[in-house]
Scaffold this motif. Structure first.
Motif, PDB file in Angstrom:
ATOM      1  N   GLN A  34      16.255  16.515  -2.539  1.00 26.34           N
ATOM      2  CA  GLN A  34      15.862  15.934  -3.961  1.00 26.34           C
ATOM      3  C   GLN A  34      15.836  14.593  -3.933  1.00 26.34           C
ATOM      4  O   GLN A  34      16.753  13.833  -3.302  1.00 26.34           O
ATOM      5  CB  GLN A  34      16.852  16.374  -5.044  1.00 26.34           C
ATOM      6  N   ILE A  35      14.616  13.868  -4.457  1.00 23.62           N
ATOM      7  CA  ILE A  35      14.569  12.622  -4.537  1.00 23.62           C
ATOM      8  C   ILE A  35      15.488  12.106  -5.514  1.00 23.62           C
ATOM      9  O   ILE A  35      15.532  12.684  -6.782  1.00 23.62           O
ATOM     10  CB  ILE A  35      13.140  12.041  -4.981  1.00 23.62           C
ATOM     11  N   GLY A  36      16.230  10.960  -5.297  1.00 22.79           N
ATOM     12  CA  GLY A  36      17.443  10.587  -6.007  1.00 22.79           C
ATOM     13  C   GLY A  36      16.979  10.332  -7.575  1.00 22.79           C
ATOM     14  O   GLY A  36      15.799   9.882  -7.770  1.00 22.79           O
ATOM     15  N   LEU A  37      17.990  10.263  -8.375  1.00 17.54           N
ATOM     16  CA  LEU A  37      17.599  10.054 -10.049  1.00 17.54           C
ATOM     17  C   LEU A  37      18.169   8.452 -10.209  1.00 17.54           C
ATOM     18  O   LEU A  37      18.036   7.929 -11.074  1.00 17.54           O
ATOM     19  CB  LEU A  37      18.459  11.088 -10.712  1.00 17.54           C
ATOM     20  N   LEU A  42      14.511   5.358  -5.970  1.00 21.83           N
ATOM     21  CA  LEU A  42      13.048   4.963  -5.602  1.00 21.83           C
ATOM     22  C   LEU A  42      12.845   3.732  -6.216  1.00 21.83           C
ATOM     23  O   LEU A  42      12.899   3.131  -7.360  1.00 21.83           O
ATOM     24  CB  LEU A  42      12.536   6.085  -6.842  1.00 21.83           C
ATOM     25  N   GLU A  43      12.495   3.084  -5.156  1.00 22.51           N
ATOM     26  CA  GLU A  43      12.167   1.423  -5.386  1.00 22.51           C
ATOM     27  C   GLU A  43      10.780   1.116  -4.692  1.00 22.51           C
ATOM     28  O   GLU A  43      10.309   1.688  -3.638  1.00 22.51           O
ATOM     29  CB  GLU A  43      13.072   0.448  -4.771  1.00 22.51           C
ATOM     30  N   ILE A  44      10.386   0.048  -5.109  1.00 24.98           N
ATOM     31  CA  ILE A  44       9.321  -0.771  -4.486  1.00 24.98           C
ATOM     32  C   ILE A  44       9.708  -2.182  -3.762  1.00 24.98           C
ATOM     33  O   ILE A  44      10.287  -2.938  -4.543  1.00 24.98           O
ATOM     34  CB  ILE A  44       8.070  -1.157  -5.367  1.00 24.98           C
ATOM     35  N   ALA A  45       9.555  -2.164  -2.495  1.00 28.23           N
ATOM     36  CA  ALA A  45       9.915  -3.336  -1.946  1.00 28.23           C
ATOM     37  C   ALA A  45       8.492  -4.081  -1.531  1.00 28.23           C
ATOM     38  O   ALA A  45       7.392  -3.431  -1.450  1.00 28.23           O
ATOM     39  CB  ALA A  45      10.604  -3.227  -0.507  1.00 28.23           C
ATOM     40  N   LEU A  57       7.252   1.814  -0.631  1.00 33.22           N
ATOM     41  CA  LEU A  57       7.635   3.014  -1.526  1.00 33.22           C
ATOM     42  C   LEU A  57       8.965   3.235  -0.704  1.00 33.22           C
ATOM     43  O   LEU A  57       8.854   3.876   0.455  1.00 33.22           O
ATOM     44  CB  LEU A  57       6.901   3.956  -1.889  1.00 33.22           C
ATOM     45  N   ASP A  58      10.202   3.171  -1.292  1.00 35.25           N
ATOM     46  CA  ASP A  58      11.289   3.471  -0.747  1.00 35.25           C
ATOM     47  C   ASP A  58      12.114   4.521  -1.400  1.00 35.25           C
ATOM     48  O   ASP A  58      12.285   4.205  -2.646  1.00 35.25           O
ATOM     49  CB  ASP A  58      12.366   2.417  -0.548  1.00 35.25           C
ATOM     50  N   MET A  59      12.263   5.676  -0.847  1.00 30.71           N
ATOM     51  CA  MET A  59      13.053   6.615  -1.303  1.00 30.71           C
ATOM     52  C   MET A  59      14.062   7.352  -0.831  1.00 30.71           C
ATOM     53  O   MET A  59      14.163   7.241   0.438  1.00 30.71           O
ATOM     54  CB  MET A  59      11.944   8.040  -1.868  1.00 30.71           C
ATOM     55  N   ARG A  60      15.342   7.560  -1.589  1.00 27.17           N
ATOM     56  CA  ARG A  60      16.472   8.268  -0.913  1.00 27.17           C
ATOM     57  C   ARG A  60      16.224   9.895  -1.055  1.00 27.17           C
ATOM     58  O   ARG A  60      16.221  10.051  -2.282  1.00 27.17           O
ATOM     59  CB  ARG A  60      17.821   7.630  -1.404  1.00 27.17           C
ATOM     60  N   ASP A 123       7.447   9.670 -11.733  1.00 25.85           N
ATOM     61  CA  ASP A 123       7.676  11.100 -11.814  1.00 25.85           C
ATOM     62  C   ASP A 123       8.377  11.771 -10.680  1.00 25.85           C
ATOM     63  O   ASP A 123       8.732  13.019 -10.867  1.00 25.85           O
ATOM     64  CB  ASP A 123       6.016  11.880 -11.928  1.00 25.85           C
ATOM     65  N   LEU A 124       8.280  11.238  -9.642  1.00 28.26           N
ATOM     66  CA  LEU A 124       9.206  11.539  -8.241  1.00 28.26           C
ATOM     67  C   LEU A 124      10.420  11.662  -8.563  1.00 28.26           C
ATOM     68  O   LEU A 124      11.101  12.400  -7.721  1.00 28.26           O
ATOM     69  CB  LEU A 124       8.807  10.615  -7.039  1.00 28.26           C
TER      70      LEU A 124
END
Length: 152
Positions: A34-37, A42-45, A57-60, A123-124
């Protein structure tokens, strides 16, 4: 009864046992995640290199571990992997949605059924995705490597 963590006591406590200095990578395989909430999930560096702007795009991704294999291997109760995707930017430094660009972002959106008119990266958050994890080497260390994403 469990004692509450006391930071002052902890700061003054001496330990004889060594602790890990390297993270054990997630076992190679396919997992549902699951992409974290959270805000940091969900960040943009962004920055600049050689005079050109860059963005990532960085996702946990929080992995499910029904068999317990991840916990057994890594010791983690809440297994998580990072997925960083370098974004293709156009000459003006904006997200490039032209042909052949940002394919990895498109694959993630497609895998979570969000690749349709009006999509947005936010939306992710909270979406469920299937990930194929492999390993990559860097400076003698082994890291998790997201090799593919698909619909769960």
């Amino acid at each position: 009864t469990q004692m509450a963590f006391d930071p002052n006591d902890f700061l003054g406590t001496s330990f004889d046992t060594p602790i890990d200095t390297k993270r054990t990578p997630t076992p190679v395989g396919e997992y549902i995640a699951q992409i974290g909430l959270g805000e940091k999930d969900l960040e943009i560096a962004q920055g600049e290199k050689d005079g050109k702007p860059w963005a990532r795009l960085d996702m946990r991704l929080y992995l499910t571990d029904p068999s317990g294999v991840i916990k057994q291997t890594t010791g983690s109760d809440k297994p998580m992997v990072f997925y960083g995707i370098m974004l293709d930017l156009d000459d003006s430094g904006r997200f490039d949605a032209s042909k052949g660009k940002n394919i990895r972002v498109g694959k993630v959106l497609e895998a979570v059924n969000k690749l349709r008119p009006g999509w947005k990266l936010s939306d992710l958050k909270g979406a469920t995705i299937k990930v194929k994890i492999g390993h990559r080497q860097h400076n003698g260390e082994t890291y998790d490597d997201i090799q593919a994403v698909s619909t769960p």
